[in-house]
Enzyme design. Sequence first.
Site, short mmCIF file in Angstrom:
data_model
loop_
_atom_site.label_atom_id
_atom_site.label_comp_id
_atom_site.label_asym_id
_atom_site.label_seq_id
_atom_site.Cartn_x
_atom_site.Cartn_y
_atom_site.Cartn_z
N CYS A 31 0.58 3.49 3.04
CA CYS A 31 1.21 2.83 4.19
C CYS A 31 2.74 2.86 4.04
O CYS A 31 3.46 3.02 5.03
CB CYS A 31 0.74 1.39 4.32
N CYS A 69 0.86 -1.18 0.00
CA CYS A 69 0.00 0.00 0.00
C CYS A 69 0.89 1.23 0.00
O CYS A 69 1.70 1.42 0.91
CB CYS A 69 -0.90 -0.02 1.24
#
Length: 456
Positions: A385, A382
């Site tokens: 992230c 991600c």
Amino acid sequence: MAAGTALLGLLLALPAALPRGAQTRCFCQVTGYLDDCTCDVETIDAFNNYKLFPRLNELLESDYFRYYKVNLQKPCPFWEDNSHCGMRDCAVQPCPSDEVPDGIRSASYKYSEEANNLAEECEEAKRLGAVDDSLSKETRQAVLQWAQHDDSSDSFCEADDIHSPDAEYVDLLLNPERYTGYKGPDAWKIWNSIYEENCFKPQNVKRPLASGRGDDGGHTFYKWLKGVCVEKRAFYRLISGLHASINIHLSARYLLQDTWSEKKWGPNVTEFQQRFDEVLTSGEGPRRLKNLYFLYLIELRALSKVLPFFERPGFQLYTGNKSQDAEMKQLLLEILHLAKSFPLHFDENSFFAGNKKEAAKLKEEFRLHFKNISRIMDCVGCFKCRLWGKLQTQGLGTALKILFSENLIEKIPESGPSYGFQLTRQEIVALFNAFGRVSTSIKELENFRNILQNMR
């Protein structure tokens, strides 16, 4: 007011599926003194939530601290990884170059007039002597390698090359850390690699609640942890605290409603309890929260130690806006003096205090293990992230660099170049934003505590 009432009603409805009593358990053990410290949870809560957090938040909203240059295209160095998150909330929106202040864009690593002069001196030295045609190709290569080693020898992180064409500026305020839906085997693989391969833990000692393994309630693990030296125990607790902090952010900024007209983000009590409730986590939740407080103390201690570096008249938070730069430097110094005034600082003198040879070896292991963790962040699928993972590991790595450079910081002259100890703009932005994330986590705990008390 009506919107707030509706949101509270939504939150109250969330934990209905949890076992009876879960609403009151998350915090029952998160009180009193912390292991390996003389500080207690209550002192940290009062200091952070009512003194430091509001000022720090204001600083991080300024231009100097909101723009962070990052390369999100680096391949994972440890395994083949094609598991990029396809959800729209995983995406990161980089800044068009004309939106980044001129002072940051034109001198991303030169954060003051002094640093500009130092950089010019270095360029002149390189021009006059670094590349000498009389040296052999092998010797010239060795000189370059030595220089690179000197630049990285005090670093705890694998920093991005900010001059890479793949490195882009990101506005952190427009790309906040929150729940994106990135979870499951891919996310588990990241944390498992961090804990199993980089936290000094032997393979035969199983981590509590590790996926797919029998668990003895953590007895074997905590017996091992208690028996290791304070440095290795601290390393594990820092990583656990970072993990806890990230989980709090995801629980506090959870996607509660997603319709064609709007999205609503807010605290998800169920998510929080599943990660931190004492019974639901077999006793792990309160330990994770206490490790968060340990991480807070370590980063706060680093801020208190680095004050002389920022106090020098020649240092500027340079964006090109003179009045705002001066105002933000004043606020920065207020925050650092406030950090220094904290009454119960962590005593880092217990680190690496034994036999000098063994201590030096352990310190190098400590540095390399943490550097490896910073490289694992390039494996996060991600991108949002990955952004926040890279920033927070660089921030913690910078805090460790400061704590282990105390002698050099004490020797910094009031004026003129600081040759012994330097921080790049990237490190400065990461340091304060990473601490901002931990400070926010402590504040969010108060919010969750209040919500849970109102649900009794």
